[in-house]
Design a protein around this motif. Sequence first.
Motif, PDB file in Angstrom:
ATOM      1  N   ARG A  43      39.110  41.040  39.704  1.00  0.00           N
ATOM      2  CA  ARG A  43      40.684  40.600  39.937  1.00  0.00           C
ATOM      3  C   ARG A  43      41.251  41.073  38.700  1.00  0.00           C
ATOM      4  O   ARG A  43      40.744  40.648  37.476  1.00  0.00           O
TER       5      ARG A  43
ATOM      6  N   ARG B 183      40.857  49.307  49.138  1.00  0.00           N
ATOM      7  CA  ARG B 183      41.052  49.212  50.571  1.00  0.00           C
ATOM      8  C   ARG B 183      40.254  50.332  51.246  1.00  0.00           C
ATOM      9  O   ARG B 183      39.372  50.201  52.075  1.00  0.00           O
TER      10      ARG B 183
ATOM     11  N   GLU C 298      50.322  41.822  39.802  1.00  0.00           N
ATOM     12  CA  GLU C 298      49.959  41.275  41.189  1.00  0.00           C
ATOM     13  C   GLU C 298      48.827  40.410  41.327  1.00  0.00           C
ATOM     14  O   GLU C 298      48.601  39.788  42.337  1.00  0.00           O
TER      15      GLU C 298
ATOM     16  N   ASP D  32      46.525  50.596  39.950  1.00  0.00           N
ATOM     17  CA  ASP D  32      45.534  50.200  41.153  1.00  0.00           C
ATOM     18  C   ASP D  32      44.064  49.921  40.651  1.00  0.00           C
ATOM     19  O   ASP D  32      43.545  49.230  41.267  1.00  0.00           O
TER      20      ASP D  32
ATOM     21  N   ARG E 268      45.856  41.889  41.939  1.00  0.00           N
ATOM     22  CA  ARG E 268      45.053  42.303  43.057  1.00  0.00           C
ATOM     23  C   ARG E 268      43.731  42.423  42.760  1.00  0.00           C
ATOM     24  O   ARG E 268      43.124  42.298  41.562  1.00  0.00           O
ATOM     25  N   TYR E 269      42.791  42.814  43.666  1.00  0.00           N
ATOM     26  CA  TYR E 269      41.522  42.970  43.522  1.00  0.00           C
ATOM     27  C   TYR E 269      41.086  44.457  43.488  1.00  0.00           C
ATOM     28  O   TYR E 269      41.684  45.000  44.399  1.00  0.00           O
TER      29      TYR E 269
ATOM     30  N   ALA F  99      44.541  40.657  49.061  1.00  0.00           N
ATOM     31  CA  ALA F  99      45.147  41.510  47.817  1.00  0.00           C
ATOM     32  C   ALA F  99      44.235  42.305  47.368  1.00  0.00           C
ATOM     33  O   ALA F  99      43.876  42.269  46.171  1.00  0.00           O
ATOM     34  N   LEU F 100      44.228  43.515  48.117  1.00  0.00           N
ATOM     35  CA  LEU F 100      43.427  44.625  47.432  1.00  0.00           C
ATOM     36  C   LEU F 100      44.082  45.923  47.086  1.00  0.00           C
ATOM     37  O   LEU F 100      45.240  46.084  47.828  1.00  0.00           O
ATOM     38  N   THR F 101      43.589  46.573  46.096  1.00  0.00           N
ATOM     39  CA  THR F 101      44.561  48.010  45.860  1.00  0.00           C
ATOM     40  C   THR F 101      44.182  48.869  46.841  1.00  0.00           C
ATOM     41  O   THR F 101      43.479  48.811  47.679  1.00  0.00           O
TER      42      THR F 101
END
Length: 208
Positions: free
Chosen positions: A23, A146, A28, A176, A30-31, A140-142
């Motif tokens: 994370r 994803r 943001e 990212d 994101r993971y 919340a994936l980049t």
Amino acid sequence: MGALTWAVAAVVTDDAGRVLLCRQGRGERRYGLPGGRLRPAESPVHAAVRDVRAETGWEVEVVDLVGLYHLAGACTPPPTSPAGPASSTGRVASSAGRAGPLPDVLVHVFRARVRGPGPTGEPMGGCRASWHDPTALPEALTPTTRAALADALAGRSGVLHTATPPAPAPGSLAPDTAAERDSTPGAVASPAGHPPGQRANPPTATRH
């Protein structure tokens, strides 16, 4: 296409089939996949093992190559922060108040598995590592994460994928991957287990 940064990332799984994600510590939150940039004259496989160990503390064995993921630099609207208007290229302004193009990033994404029952080292920061069931991944994936997870979990190899990240909010940065955070103009390099300044070294080619 402007400057190109070469980077690596890994879809790391354990004996239970869980996926290791990082994370992000800012923006943001994101993971993303653990990874980083290549050092000069370094092989992508060696870089992937080194970066996963540095970011998460886990030793891993690379199994194969999922694919090459090209992330084109994002364009953003003019920021409303005191940094001033965006440059004529329409690219993002850095947190340091400088405007400039985000480099493109070419990420070698590998499939890897952990070695040993637990981490062998202490992560140095920049990555909040956690394990996730493939059927219950975070929302919340980049974008690169994803796409790469979908390919890896489907058993695909040799994928060639190109994407443009969504533009971050005015005055903000939403990189990212760890490598992209380091290649963002004006961004502070994540320590992530590397000697000070290592991530700021010029890559073998100039990404995101």
